[in-house]
Scaffold this motif. Structure first.
Motif, short mmCIF file in Angstrom:
data_model
loop_
_atom_site.label_atom_id
_atom_site.label_comp_id
_atom_site.label_asym_id
_atom_site.label_seq_id
_atom_site.Cartn_x
_atom_site.Cartn_y
_atom_site.Cartn_z
N TYR A 1 1.07 4.01 -3.11
CA TYR A 1 0.75 5.41 -2.85
C TYR A 1 1.93 6.31 -3.25
O TYR A 1 1.75 7.32 -3.94
CB TYR A 1 0.37 5.61 -1.39
CG TYR A 1 0.05 7.04 -1.03
CD1 TYR A 1 -1.00 7.72 -1.64
CD2 TYR A 1 0.80 7.72 -0.07
CE1 TYR A 1 -1.30 9.04 -1.30
CE2 TYR A 1 0.50 9.03 0.27
CZ TYR A 1 -0.55 9.67 -0.35
OH TYR A 1 -0.83 10.97 -0.02
N CYS B 1 -4.57 9.92 -6.26
CA CYS B 1 -4.04 8.94 -5.31
C CYS B 1 -4.87 8.82 -4.04
O CYS B 1 -4.45 8.16 -3.08
CB CYS B 1 -2.60 9.31 -4.96
SG CYS B 1 -1.54 9.54 -6.39
N LEU C 1 -5.64 5.26 -2.87
CA LEU C 1 -4.44 4.58 -2.38
C LEU C 1 -4.04 5.10 -1.00
O LEU C 1 -3.58 4.34 -0.15
CB LEU C 1 -3.29 4.77 -3.38
CG LEU C 1 -3.48 4.08 -4.72
CD1 LEU C 1 -2.39 4.49 -5.69
CD2 LEU C 1 -3.52 2.57 -4.56
N LYS C 2 -4.25 6.40 -0.77
CA LYS C 2 -3.99 6.97 0.55
C LYS C 2 -4.91 6.33 1.59
O LYS C 2 -4.48 5.98 2.69
CB LYS C 2 -4.19 8.49 0.51
CG LYS C 2 -3.98 9.16 1.84
CD LYS C 2 -4.25 10.65 1.72
CE LYS C 2 -4.15 11.33 3.06
NZ LYS C 2 -4.48 12.77 2.97
N GLU D 1 0.82 -1.21 0.00
CA GLU D 1 0.00 0.00 0.00
C GLU D 1 0.86 1.26 0.00
O GLU D 1 0.57 2.22 -0.71
CB GLU D 1 -0.94 0.01 1.21
CG GLU D 1 -2.02 -1.04 1.18
CD GLU D 1 -1.59 -2.40 1.71
OE1 GLU D 1 -0.37 -2.62 1.97
OE2 GLU D 1 -2.47 -3.26 1.86
N CYS E 1 2.25 6.55 -6.99
CA CYS E 1 1.18 7.38 -7.52
C CYS E 1 1.48 8.86 -7.33
O CYS E 1 1.34 9.66 -8.27
CB CYS E 1 -0.15 7.01 -6.87
SG CYS E 1 -1.57 7.93 -7.51
#
Length: 97
Positions: free
Chosen positions: A19, A34, A37-38, A15, A22
């Motif tokens: 992030y 992003c 993803l955050k 993860e 991205c």
């Protein structure tokens, strides 16, 4: 390296890397591009006690860092001092044993 980054790297490496990639790939639109993803990274780390404690104890410098990122979306390097202040705080957080 400070404890929260170690926990994140050990338990949430995928993860965190997604992030970071991205953000690096989208310097002017990372805030929108992003966001999911955050959230994924935050969800992963939120279950770890040291990260929870850092979030509580270092909420102020982290909020300042996030605000800086919002104001400098095209030039995130302007926020290096904010990152430094947050990491200084996070380095001092210890779990009570």
């Amino acid at each position: 390296m400070q404890a929260a980054l170690e926990v994140t790297a050990r338990h949430c490496r995928k993860e965190t890397e997604q992030y970071a990639q991205c953000v690096a790939a989208n310097p002017s639109t990372w805030q929108q591009d992003c966001h999911q993803l955050k959230l994924d990274m935050a969800k992963c780390t939120s279950s770890h006690p040291i990260v929870q404690k850092i979030r509580r104890d270092c909420a102020e410098p982290f909020a300042a860092f996030e605000q800086c990122l919002k104001q400098n979306q095209a030039s995130v390097m302007n926020c290096s001092e904010h990152v430094h202040q947050f990491l200084l705080c996070a380095d001092q957080v210890k779990l009570a044993t």
